[in-house]
Design a protein around this motif. Sequence first.
Motif, PDB file in Angstrom:
ATOM      1  N   HIS A 228      40.104  41.453  43.705  1.00 36.78           N
ATOM      2  CA  HIS A 228      39.893  40.474  44.778  1.00 36.78           C
ATOM      3  C   HIS A 228      38.652  40.818  45.599  1.00 36.78           C
ATOM      4  N   ASP A 229      38.456  42.105  45.877  1.00 39.45           N
ATOM      5  CA  ASP A 229      37.260  42.517  46.614  1.00 39.45           C
ATOM      6  C   ASP A 229      35.997  42.270  45.781  1.00 39.45           C
ATOM      7  N   LYS A 232      35.341  38.539  45.772  1.00 40.70           N
ATOM      8  CA  LYS A 232      34.843  38.113  47.078  1.00 40.70           C
ATOM      9  C   LYS A 232      33.381  38.499  47.253  1.00 40.70           C
ATOM     10  N   ASN A 233      33.018  39.715  46.819  1.00 35.45           N
ATOM     11  CA  ASN A 233      31.637  40.160  46.937  1.00 35.45           C
ATOM     12  C   ASN A 233      30.701  39.330  46.055  1.00 35.45           C
ATOM     13  N   GLY A 235      31.233  36.219  45.206  1.00 34.54           N
ATOM     14  CA  GLY A 235      31.118  34.931  45.882  1.00 34.54           C
ATOM     15  C   GLY A 235      30.126  34.966  47.026  1.00 34.54           C
ATOM     16  N   LEU A 236      30.131  36.049  47.780  1.00 35.97           N
ATOM     17  CA  LEU A 236      29.161  36.203  48.873  1.00 35.97           C
ATOM     18  C   LEU A 236      27.744  36.309  48.336  1.00 35.97           C
ATOM     19  N   GLN A 271      30.198  29.770  46.370  1.00 35.94           N
ATOM     20  CA  GLN A 271      30.944  30.996  46.649  1.00 35.94           C
ATOM     21  C   GLN A 271      32.276  30.998  45.916  1.00 35.94           C
ATOM     22  N   ARG A 272      33.014  29.857  45.962  1.00 34.95           N
ATOM     23  CA  ARG A 272      34.302  29.774  45.267  1.00 34.95           C
ATOM     24  C   ARG A 272      34.110  29.887  43.753  1.00 34.95           C
ATOM     25  N   GLU A 275      33.601  33.505  42.850  1.00 37.04           N
ATOM     26  CA  GLU A 275      34.865  34.245  42.891  1.00 37.04           C
ATOM     27  C   GLU A 275      35.715  33.949  41.667  1.00 37.04           C
ATOM     28  N   GLN A 279      36.893  36.502  38.760  1.00 34.79           N
ATOM     29  CA  GLN A 279      38.302  36.709  38.428  1.00 34.79           C
ATOM     30  C   GLN A 279      38.531  36.508  36.934  1.00 34.79           C
TER      31      GLN A 279
END
Length: 351
Positions: A228-229, A232-233, A235-236, A271-272, A275, A279
Amino acid sequence: MKPPQHKVLKSSFHFVQHGSWGWKVALIYDFFMLGLITFNLFCLSANAFLMSDYADWLFNFIQLPQVLNFYEASLHPWVKTTEGWFTSFLVFELAVRWLIAIAFKHHQRWWFFPFIHWYEIISILPMFRFLRLGRAFAIAYNLHSHGYTVIPQKWYARGNFYYRLLMEELTSRIVLTIIGAIKHELQTSTMHKKYIEDLVNHHRELLATALADVLQESLGKELQAQRHDIAKNVGLVVNKAIEDTPELSQMLRLIPLVGGRIEQQIQSIGQRLGENISQGLLEPFTHTEQARDNATYKLIAEKISQVAIENNPEIDRLVESAVFESLDALREQVKTKQWQHMLAEKQADKE
């Protein structure tokens, strides 16, 4: 003498039920044979001493030659006669036990008996009569192990210690010699690379399985915990990449009123999207309880295990070093004297 604690007794015949008539006969027979063999060995030892040149010198020195003359004239012939009768008895007793072993099928084949009791057969011969001591020890140990204190506990413990000491020293010398010969052969022979290559080839499948398990348990669990991290990274990073694209911002600003809103939506979607892609990319490499056997890690492990050693000198040196260090570690372990530790522990208990 304390009573036995076991329900069965390994007698001179076979395993018999405790308390039965066979058990009583076996017990009496073992004690009888132990006493008879001990007495016979005592007579033979005394006869060997008294008939030696040293005994002749000793009795003349202490001025008792008549005692030695009496033994030579009266007792020595009796010892020779009883030895002949006892040898005949041993032959008869061995034949009877062989027949009993055949009748009760103590062994898988009827002819196994003389090979299993080889020392008893050889001890019948005059030059190997000292082997009768081995049978006496075997009977005494059998009785002692079933609760009859034929051997004093101190004697038993000390004898067992020296037996283990002797066996450890003998086996250690043999093993160290073999390890040294193997190491010398690997170092001097040109065939050692072939030996190592065959060793690795023989264990490639096991190496692949172990490597897959290690990857799944270590890397797979860590990716599962950090997925998840990581997503998220990523996506950023995608969001940042969109922000840092001036051409896209300039084009959206040409759209009146909704240009800024569209830019925000594109950044959010990007961003989504980053992510979700992360995943999806991490999914085959993560470890879960539902998917214990990861096909991706299996494929990676199989490819790694099939790497040719001869084409990679670094792997060749690694495997060779592992083999030599394993031999050195085994050698150091064999050189460790367990009896010295036992002796130190006993000394510490006394102090």
